[in-house]
Design a protein around this motif. Structure first.
Motif, PDB file in Angstrom:
ATOM      1  N   ARG A 185       0.815  -1.199   0.000  1.00 57.37           N
ATOM      2  CA  ARG A 185       0.000   0.000   0.000  1.00 57.37           C
ATOM      3  C   ARG A 185       0.857   1.261   0.000  1.00 57.37           C
ATOM      4  N   ARG A 186       0.492   2.210  -0.859  1.00 57.85           N
ATOM      5  CA  ARG A 186       1.153   3.526  -0.865  1.00 57.85           C
ATOM      6  C   ARG A 186       0.064   4.595  -0.890  1.00 57.85           C
ATOM      7  N   TRP A 187       0.309   5.672  -0.157  1.00 59.11           N
ATOM      8  CA  TRP A 187      -0.622   6.791  -0.144  1.00 59.11           C
ATOM      9  C   TRP A 187      -0.019   7.957  -0.954  1.00 59.11           C
ATOM     10  N   ASN A 188      -0.790   8.454  -1.916  1.00 59.43           N
ATOM     11  CA  ASN A 188      -0.413   9.669  -2.663  1.00 59.43           C
ATOM     12  C   ASN A 188       1.021   9.641  -3.160  1.00 59.43           C
ATOM     13  N   ASP A 189       1.462   8.503  -3.640  1.00 59.27           N
ATOM     14  CA  ASP A 189       2.846   8.336  -4.105  1.00 59.27           C
ATOM     15  C   ASP A 189       2.821   8.196  -5.612  1.00 59.27           C
ATOM     16  N   LEU A 190       3.354   9.195  -6.323  1.00 60.74           N
ATOM     17  CA  LEU A 190       3.383   9.148  -7.785  1.00 60.74           C
ATOM     18  C   LEU A 190       4.567   8.372  -8.315  1.00 60.74           C
TER      19      LEU A 190
END
Length: 364
Positions: free
Chosen positions: A357-362
């Motif tokens: 899971r990654r949050w707001n990671d481009l």
């Protein structure tokens, strides 16, 4: 001669320094060919046998999509797709006074053909036809009827009532708040997911077909692109047939002989007119397979997904065994049965949330 050469190659690769030299050469070649898309064309040409079955399947599926438009069928994917598009327009916020003009007439043509075939006594999915009837009726009740395209389509729709006019008109978009609240808690679902493990050892007793059907009722509720459900569960419970089918994939080696029931999930590419959708059969089939297996758990049954690699010799063997067309692709196999209480299952430690899971990671 070919088998002799394969045996020699296998024996050579068993020698450590030969295998390391081969792997080193392969890695060097991959570094070059994977550098950009232009270089990858070389690999595409050299590996035609590896991908030709998929390419042919996509082409055959597109051809059969158009051939099927005039055929009598139990389910009509073109009608399902367009009716679902109408549903999405109906539930849009804010809803436009008029929408779907670019495919409305086409949808009516599909519906007219389906109702004519129904009136002629063709065996078809009445639920599908009733759903189309309800959604079209809902559409015409909310859009601006003064539009000439809408007015013409509505007149044609009303004319079909002489051939199909069901009492059930409730299969239409509805408010989320009006749906029944589930009594299953998060803890219930998490416990069920943790309970489910791939079981490979089963009791030697038959699996009731009605339990499999109950599980399929759960699986078919899974999301599907434009509600096409482009898959079938080919289920075998005849002992000899089960052994024959279970012996084909590599993944059932060592335990396939005692599987009571086996399902072959098959995706059909003839649901699509464009190659852009060639992978949807894998997505939709997998979405249906997981809740199907969870439902089996609630019914006292267990299951195991049998891996199905895209490997030409196995594809050809399964195609012959199941009499599959070229646009029908095997997605996976699922072993089903009552679990042996003394049988072991793998612990299968899962990746941590921080890994998956990654949050707001481009990703830059």
């Amino acid at each position: 001669m070919l088998n002799r050469l394969k045996l020699i190659a296998k024996q050579l690769l068993a020698i450590v320094w030969v295998r390391r030299a081969y792997e080193g050469t392969l890695r060097a070649v991959l570094e070059v060919l994977a550098a950009n898309r232009l270089f990858s064309l070389v690999y595409s040409v050299l590996s035609i046998p590896s991908f030709n079955r998929e390419q042919f399947a996509v082409l055959r599926g597109r051809r059969d999509y158009y051939r099927n438009l005039g055929r009598v069928r139990a389910t009509r994917t073109e009608l399902r797709r367009n009716v679902h598009r109408l549903e999405k327009g109906i539930l849009m916020q804010p809803r436009r006074p008029v929408f779907a003009l670019d495919y409305l007439v086409e949808t009516i043509e599909f519906y007219e053909r389906a109702t004519r075939q129904h009136a002629d006594g063709a065996d078809g999915d009445i639920g599908e036809l009733t759903w189309a009837y309800g959604v079209l009726g809902s559409y015409f009740s909310i859009v601006d009827g003064a539009n000439p395209v809408v007015a013409g389509a509505k007149a044609r729709y009303e004319a079909t009532r002489a051939q199909f006019n069901p009492d059930d008109n409730g299969k239409v978009p509805y408010r989320r708040a009006d749906s029944a609240q589930s009594s299953a808690s998060y803890e219930d679902l998490l416990s069920l997911a943790q309970r489910r493990r791939s079981v490979r050892w089963f009791e030697q007793r038959p699996v009731p077909r009605e339990l499999v059907d109950q599980a399929l009722l759960v699986g078919r509720q899974s999301p599907s692109a434009c509600n096409r459900l482009p898959y079938e569960f080919r289920i075998f419970d005849d002992p000899e047939m089960v052994k024959q089918v279970a012996a084909i994939p590599f993944g059932a080696a060592g335990y396939g002989h005692q599987v009571p029931t086996i399902a072959v999930v098959v995706g059909s590419l003839n649901h699509y007119f464009s190659p852009r959708d060639r992978h949807v059969i894998y997505v939709d089939s997998a979405l249906a397979a997981m809740p199907f297996m969870l439902a089996l758990e609630t019914l006292g049954l267990a299951s195991s997904v049998i891996n199905w690699p895209d490997f030409e010799p196995l594809e050809a063997k399964m195609q012959k065994a199941l009499n599959l067309d070229y646009d029908e692709r095997v997605i996976m196999l699922i072993a089903i049965g009552y679990p042996d209480p003394e049988g072991l299952v793998a612990y299968s430690e899962k990746k941590s949330l921080d890994v998956i899971r990654r949050w707001n990671d481009l990703g830059r």
